[in-house]
Scaffold this active site. Structure first.
Site, PDB file in Angstrom:
ATOM      1  N   ASP A 126       6.781   5.031  17.291  1.00 30.11           N
ATOM      2  CA  ASP A 126       8.153   4.578  17.538  1.00 30.11           C
ATOM      3  C   ASP A 126       9.053   5.720  18.027  1.00 30.11           C
ATOM      4  OD1 ASP A 126       7.916   5.499  14.749  1.00 30.11           O
ATOM      5  OD2 ASP A 126      10.025   4.914  14.562  1.00 30.11           O
TER       6      ASP A 126
ATOM      7  N   HIS B 155       7.493  14.702   6.517  1.00 27.92           N
ATOM      8  CA  HIS B 155       7.247  13.333   6.982  1.00 27.92           C
ATOM      9  C   HIS B 155       5.920  13.304   7.743  1.00 27.92           C
ATOM     10  CE1 HIS B 155       8.113   9.363   8.605  1.00 27.92           C
ATOM     11  NE2 HIS B 155       8.000   9.832   9.829  1.00 27.92           N
TER      12      HIS B 155
ATOM     13  N   HIS C   9       8.152  14.230  16.493  1.00 28.90           N
ATOM     14  CA  HIS C   9       6.860  14.064  15.809  1.00 28.90           C
ATOM     15  C   HIS C   9       6.084  12.946  16.476  1.00 28.90           C
ATOM     16  CE1 HIS C   9       9.297  11.067  13.708  1.00 28.90           C
ATOM     17  NE2 HIS C   9       8.214  10.566  13.138  1.00 28.90           N
TER      18      HIS C   9
HETATM   19 ZN   LIG Z   1      10.513   6.732  12.971  1.00 29.19          ZN
HETATM   20 ZN   LIG Z   2       8.085   8.888  11.753  1.00 29.92          ZN
END
Ligand SMILES: [Zn+2]
Ligand SMILES: [Zn+2]
Length: 257
Positions: free
Chosen positions: A56, A108, A52
């Site tokens: 990070d 998410h 995704h």
């Molecule tokens: Zn993450």
């Molecule tokens: Zn994430």
């Protein structure tokens, strides 16, 4: 095949899968650790898998691609550093002689994907990003509770011996919440002791397995009476169905100290 979690930032893992000569990495939020590791082992990077768009998970993609020429594979519906091969539900990719299947797992983020391989040295393997964590699940930044529940149900339907490679070492903090909502679960108590002992030695608690998560992860246990009772004690208006219980547990976890 060898599977290694390279630590990054505070609590990320950049998963590396390699056969001693060639490797793939998953969700490289930064590049230095992976480049140092590849150089010290003399291993060639074939591919970078992205689940995704969060920084990070993608911050190291450009530098790794430039340094190695590796192919980048990522979700078809998210903005990820180009060029990349965009994949979505049902696509299959051949990497390191293995066949990975792509699963759409929104919740998410809206276009989050996971990569599943049915057989890596005899066991299935799952790279699930920030969708399923050990004893927890990702926050709902872009998706609905229904989307996340559907995504988690799909992952829970994978074989019990599937190794679960999540991107964050959130296990102990997730377990504090899990114990609060599922206090009589003896599997959970034993697993927490096991994880505490690993973390005291600075060892990863991952990979987990689907079979274990079904025993201890409250977000995979929303159809268990103890969890729906806990949800209704916290929020009495909670509907008794799986979606109602999931929605209450996910919102409760956001504010749980
Ligand atoms: Zn993450
Ligand atoms: Zn994430």
């Amino acid at each position: 095949m060898t599977l290694i979690p390279l630590p990054a930032f505070n609590d990320n893992y950049i998963w590396v899968l390699h056969d001693g000569r060639r490797a793939l990495v998953v969700d490289p939020g930064e590049s230095d650790g992976a480049l140092n590791w590849l150089g010290s082992e003399g291993i060639t990077l074939d591919a970078i898998l992205v689940t995704h768009h969060h920084g990070d998970h993608t911050g190291g993609v450009d530098a790794l691609r430039q340094a190695t020429g590796a192919r980048v594979i990522g979700p078809s519906r998210e903005i990820v550093p180009e060029p990349l091969d965009r994949v979505s539900d049902g696509d299959t990719i051949e990497l390191l002689g293995l066949r990975f299947e792509v699963l759409d797992v929104p919740g998410h983020t809206a276009g989050h994907i996971a990569y599943h391989c049915a057989n890596v040295d005899g066991r299935p393997l799952l790279f699930c990003g920030d969708t399923l964590f050990s004893a927890g699940c990702g926050r709902l930044f872009e998706g609905t509770p229904q989307q996340m529940l559907t995504s988690l149900d799909r992952l829970a339907a994978l074989p019990d011996d599937t190794r679960v490679c999540c991107t964050h070492e959130y296990t102990l903090s997730n377990l504090r919440f899990a114990r609060a909502v599922d206090p009589d679960n003896t599997d959970l108590q034993a697993y927490e002791q096991h994880c505490q002992s690993l973390r005291e030695r600075n060892l990863p608690t991952l990979p987990s397995s689907i079979g274990l998560e079904k025993q201890i992860n409250p977000f995979l246990r929303v159809r268990v009476p103890a969890l729906s009772e806990a949800a209704r004690r916290h929020a009495p208006e909670t509907p008794s169905n799986a979606l109602g219980v999931f929605t209450t547990l996910r919102a409760w976890k956001n504010v749980f100290q």
